[in-house]
Design a protein around this motif. Structure first.
Motif: not given
Length: 562
Positions: A226-232, A250-255, A260-261, A265-272
């Protein structure tokens, strides 16, 4: 001198049979060939009409595939066992109808609809080794007479090369289809493998492994900067099997990676991701997933999950479970997901698909969450990569029923030896079988060549047996601590005991010619190992034996994906 009529007729039939067999044998695409063959059969049998019926896939109906004569019945479907054609296939024997007007087997509804008059007919099953696949029927002699028993026998003979040609064409089609499917599966497998991240070294805090239960996997995982140095990171499981599930994966992994890039935040990440999937059609499929972020030192981790098995935190022999906070993705729009913030100090976080809990033991029972905890505990003494390899090696010896994926997050040591095996066991001969098996597995997991591995296992076994027989002896009991590490390509085998201290000068390799039966252990160790030493333990409470073996790059593999 003229040939007798019966002999001439038989010769004519044999010549026609040979000619027909040759014609059918040269083509695997029988659509045109069969039409010509049925026309020739009708002419040879001096029949007004002829047709060829084949069983449908369900085996309950027969369909007319080829028809010649004044009335076209192509596409006509007849239930198995009904009518002359249905009976010929159901009973696997010829049907002879001399007078169709008075024979109850004949269905005359088609005559009523078309005006065609059926007087006499023959029907022969298209027999194969696995049973009939259809029937060949001829209708009405052009001369006006009835078909005879001799005619029925000739039609049976003519049906044989016809059924053989159809069966061969079907098998050829199946082989072509199988080859096409293999190519598609190979392409999907390569595509999936290319999506799995490469193992990173130098203290990178994540490591994952994936083991498909079949040709291709519906499981996936990934991690990225991630841009802030963390790892997603994320790990997921698509419902269903086969190529459709693989393409959705393949579609879901790419999405998931795309959303996530941004460091969402993880909870919002899943919502989107859920909203995006719910807007399209998944054909009844859904996705279970866990996503998260962690810092480079793996001190803090934040996760959220959707229908995924609980993440397990392991710290000093204790487990903490973090339950999934929402339904699987792609089912219900507007779904929310709970997040967890986890302190990873001196701990390891295991995220795994349900393929791990669904593994079956020798009694065909799933190991469940309790089995997963026992598995983690058994391998907890090893470093991250050998630990994961050891766990997967154990799982592969059980019965996999689903794709199996595991993601491990913990603070990795970028320096110092890598622990391959750490085990304490009673100094008794009956323990050695299990120790040899554990050591063999640990060396396999480390990628050591089989030939080198077997020699090392034998040398360590000899060293342990010497401790049991000579250090402890029959009047003394205690434990042996075995520790196997790897550092810069060198394997170290360290044995600690609490037996009476042995004089190192007495433990020397003798020339092989001087060794008696039972005294070859040290000589073997001297031959297999690069170096070894026997000394007193620093605390004075027993003995310490250390053995080293350099393993070159072509003797050990660094691959990390199962």
């Amino acid at each position: 001198m003229s040939m007798p009529v019966a002999v001439a007729s038989e010769a004519r039939a044999l010549a026609f049979l040979a000619d027909l067999s040759e014609t059918l044998a040269v083509s695997l695409d029988l659509r045109q060939t069969l039409s010509e063959a049925v026309t020739r059969i009708a002419d040879f049998m001096d029949a007004e009409a002829a047709s060829l019926f084949l069983l449908e896939e369900d085996g309950d109906m027969l369909e007319c595939r080829v028809c010649v004569g004044p009335i076209d019945i192509t596409g006509l479907r007849i239930p198995l066992g009904q009518g002359v054609v249905g009976r010929a296939v159901a009973e696997n024997r010829n049907q002879v109808v001399a007078d169709a007007l008075s024979d109850a087997r004949v269905d005359r509804s088609n005559d009523v609809d078309t005006g065609f008059v059926t007087r006499s007919l023959l029907c022969a099953p298209l027999a194969t080794a696995k049973g009939p696949i259809g029937a060949l029927e001829v209708v009405n002699k052009r001369t006006g007479g009835a078909f005879s028993a001799d005619d029925a026998e000739i039609l049976r003979l003519v049906a044989a090369p016809t059924s053989l040609a159809i069966n061969n064409a079907r098998m050829a089609h199946e082989l072509v289809q199988q080859a096409r499917m293999r190519r598609e599966f190979d392409l999907a497998r390569r595509m999936q493998k290319s999506l799995l991240p490469k193992r990173r070294r130098d203290g990178f805090p994540l490591i994952g492994m994936n083991l498909p239960a079949h040709e291709i996997s519906g499981d996936f995982y990934d991690y990225f900067d991630l841009a802030d140095g963390r790892i997603g990171f994320f790990i997921g499981d698509v419902s269903g099997k086969g190529l459709d599930a693989a393409l959705l994966m393949v579609r879901v992994a790419s999405l998931l990676r795309w959303v996530g890039k941004d460091g969402t935040p993880p909870s919002e990440w899943l919502q989107k991701v859920n909203e995006e999937l719910c807007q399209g059609s998944l054909d009844g499929r859904f996705v279970c997933a866990l996503v998260g972020h962690c810092d480079r030192n793996a001190q803090q981790v934040e996760i959220a999950a959707a229908g995924f098995p609980p993440a397990l935190l392991y710290r000093r022999g204790e487990f903490t479970e973090f339950l999934s906070g929402g339904a699987p993705l792609g089912i219900l729009a507007g779904e929310t997901f709970d997040g967890h913030r986890i302190d990873l100090t001196d701990a390891s976080l295991y995220c795994y698909s349900d393929g791990v809990t669904d593994v079956r033991d020798a009694q065909r029972r799933t190991i469940g969450s309790e089995g997963v905890r026992e598995l983690i505990s058994r391998h907890a003494g090893a470093s991250a990569e050998p630990r994961l390899r050891g766990m997967f090696s154990e799982l592969k010896h059980l019965r996999l029923v689903d794709d199996t994926t595991l993601l491990l997050i913990e603070r990795m040591q970028s320096h110092g030896p890598e622990v391959l095996l750490k085990r304490r066991f009673p100094a008794r001969p009956e323990q050695m079988r299990g120790i040899r098996s554990l050591l063999r597995t640990a060396l396999d997991d480390a990628g050591v060549e089989a030939a080198i591995r077997d020699k090392l296992v034998l040398a360590v076994d000899e060293a342990c047996c010497n401790v049991i027989r000579h250090a402890y002896g029959p009047e003394c009991s205690g434990d042996i601590d075995l520790r196997v590490t790897r550092d810069a390509g060198k394997l170290e085998f360290r044995l600690l005991d609490t037996a009476p201290v042995v004089d190192p000068q007495c433990v020397r390799a003798k020339p092989l010619g001087e060794c008696r039966s039972g005294g070859l252990g040290i000589a073997l160790i001297d031959t297999v190992m690069d170096d070894w030493a026997m000394q007193q333990r620093p605390d004075g409470r027993g003995n310490c034996m250390v053995m080293h073996k350099k393993v070159s790059a072509n003797q050990a593999s660094g691959e990390d994906q199962a």
